[in-house]
Design an enzyme around this catalytic site. Structure first.
Site, PDB file in Angstrom:
ATOM      1  CD1 TRP A   8      -6.381  -1.925   7.638  1.00  0.00           C
ATOM      2  CD2 TRP A   8      -6.868  -1.564   9.800  1.00  0.00           C
ATOM      3  NE1 TRP A   8      -7.223  -2.932   8.053  1.00  0.00           N
ATOM      4  CE2 TRP A   8      -7.537  -2.734   9.377  1.00  0.00           C
ATOM      5  CE3 TRP A   8      -7.018  -1.150  11.118  1.00  0.00           C
ATOM      6  CZ2 TRP A   8      -8.348  -3.485  10.231  1.00  0.00           C
ATOM      7  CZ3 TRP A   8      -7.814  -1.892  11.974  1.00  0.00           C
ATOM      8  CH2 TRP A   8      -8.479  -3.046  11.531  1.00  0.00           C
ATOM      9  CD  GLU A  93       0.890   5.444   1.781  1.00  0.00           C
ATOM     10  OE1 GLU A  93       0.593   5.195   2.960  1.00  0.00           O
ATOM     11  OE2 GLU A  93       0.228   5.013   0.812  1.00  0.00           O
ATOM     12  N   GLY A 167      -2.377   2.601  -4.160  1.00  0.00           N
ATOM     13  CA  GLY A 167      -3.543   3.479  -4.039  1.00  0.00           C
ATOM     14  C   GLY A 167      -3.977   4.087  -5.363  1.00  0.00           C
ATOM     15  N   GLY A 220      -3.634  -2.329   0.862  1.00  0.00           N
ATOM     16  CA  GLY A 220      -4.047  -1.118   1.567  1.00  0.00           C
ATOM     17  C   GLY A 220      -5.565  -0.992   1.570  1.00  0.00           C
ATOM     18  N   GLY A 221      -6.091  -0.268   0.562  1.00  0.00           N
ATOM     19  CA  GLY A 221      -7.514   0.060   0.505  1.00  0.00           C
ATOM     20  C   GLY A 221      -8.443  -1.134   0.712  1.00  0.00           C
TER      21      GLY A 221
HETATM   22  C1  PEP Z   1      -0.060  -0.192   0.629  1.00  0.00           C
HETATM   23  O1  PEP Z   1      -0.277   0.877   1.157  1.00  0.00           O
HETATM   24  O2  PEP Z   1       0.878  -0.899   1.074  1.00  0.00           O
HETATM   25  C2  PEP Z   1      -0.887  -0.617  -0.505  1.00  0.00           C
HETATM   26  C3  PEP Z   1      -0.516  -1.673  -1.179  1.00  0.00           C
HETATM   27  O3  PEP Z   1      -2.009   0.119  -0.782  1.00  0.00           O
HETATM   28  P1  PEP Z   1      -3.170  -0.188  -1.876  1.00  0.00           P
HETATM   29  O4  PEP Z   1      -3.508  -1.646  -1.779  1.00  0.00           O
HETATM   30  O5  PEP Z   1      -4.307   0.690  -1.477  1.00  0.00           O
HETATM   31  O6  PEP Z   1      -2.589   0.146  -3.218  1.00  0.00           O
END
Ligand code: PEP
Length: 238
Positions: A8, A93, A167, A220-221
């Protein structure tokens, strides 16, 4: 069993996490898949209290020491006391935005394992690395920072997350993901669980499992909405 893990990031207040957990409990979970969520540390207890008991909950970041003068940090032991059974380490990140080096990511892994938690260690190359044919070298460097006993640890899983796919809506293809999974397993010299992460959603998730090499996905998203997270679980369940 395949794993669907949701990261998250800095989203969802404690009350929003509680509402998510209640929604997921009401909807019920499909069989044949494991679910795991990484809320913010403040929302750990709220999520643990409301999700179905089979859902793992993890901390996104934990300091290797148990306690001490480390302003702004929390320890793996504290996260465990709040209900965490997993910890993330080495997320891109943390590496890219907070300047965390391979050595610190590896120390965080050791701290999580010492505290008795399961670990999801993230590795991945930048686009410029891939374009220069350096993907393997980057992954080997990141994995090589781990202590040998940590790499061999049964509670360690690895998530292959190319930085350019996170992302961005530009998910890696299943071939690229499978190549990385095989390289990581070869490096570890054991069949450890390797996940793929980077712009995974309910529409594209199935293709990653076609090679039979992937242990799960880190999302993530698409993990922020309980319905979408549940759709991912349904799509991945065997
Ligand atoms: C993540 O932050 O680990 C990720 C995979 O993000 P997203 O699915 O948004 O690309």
């Amino acid at each position: 069993m395949r794993l669907v893990a949701g990261n998250w990031k800095m989203n969802k207040s404690p009350e929003e996490a509680r509402a998510f957990g209640q929604d997921l409990s009401r909807a019920g979970l499909p069989e044949g898949v494991r679910a795991l969520l990484f809320p913010t540390a403040l929302a750990l207890e709220h999520l643990v209290a409301t999700v179905p008991s089979t859902v793992g909950v993890g901390v996104q970041n934990a300091h290797p020491e148990v306690c001490g003068a480390f302003t702004g940090e929390i320890s793996a032991a504290m996260a465990k006391e709040a209900g965490a059974s997993w910890g993330l380490a080495g997320h891109s990140e943390r590496r890219e935005l907070f300047g965390e080096c391979d050595a610190l990511a590896a120390e965080r892994v050791s701290g999580l394992l010492r505290a008795g938690l399961n670990v999801m260690f993230c590795v991945g190359e930048r686009m410029e690395d891939r374009e220069r044919g350096l993907t393997d070298r980057v992954l080997r460097r990141q994995l090589g920072a781990l202590k040998e006993e940590d790499l061999a640890h049964q509670r360690l899983s690895v998530a292959y997350e190319p930085v350019w796919a996170i992302g961005s809506g530009k998910a890696a293809g299943p071939k690229e993901a499978t190549e990385a999974v095989l390289m990581i397993q070869e490096f570890a010299r054991r069949p450890l669980t390797v996940l793929y992460g980077g712009s995974v959603n309910p529409t594209n998730v199935e293709r990653y499992f076609q090679s039979g090499e992937l242990g799960g996905v880190l999302v993530g998203g698409a993990s922020l909405n309980p319905q979408t997270f549940r759709e991912l679980l349904v799509a991945v369940a065997l």
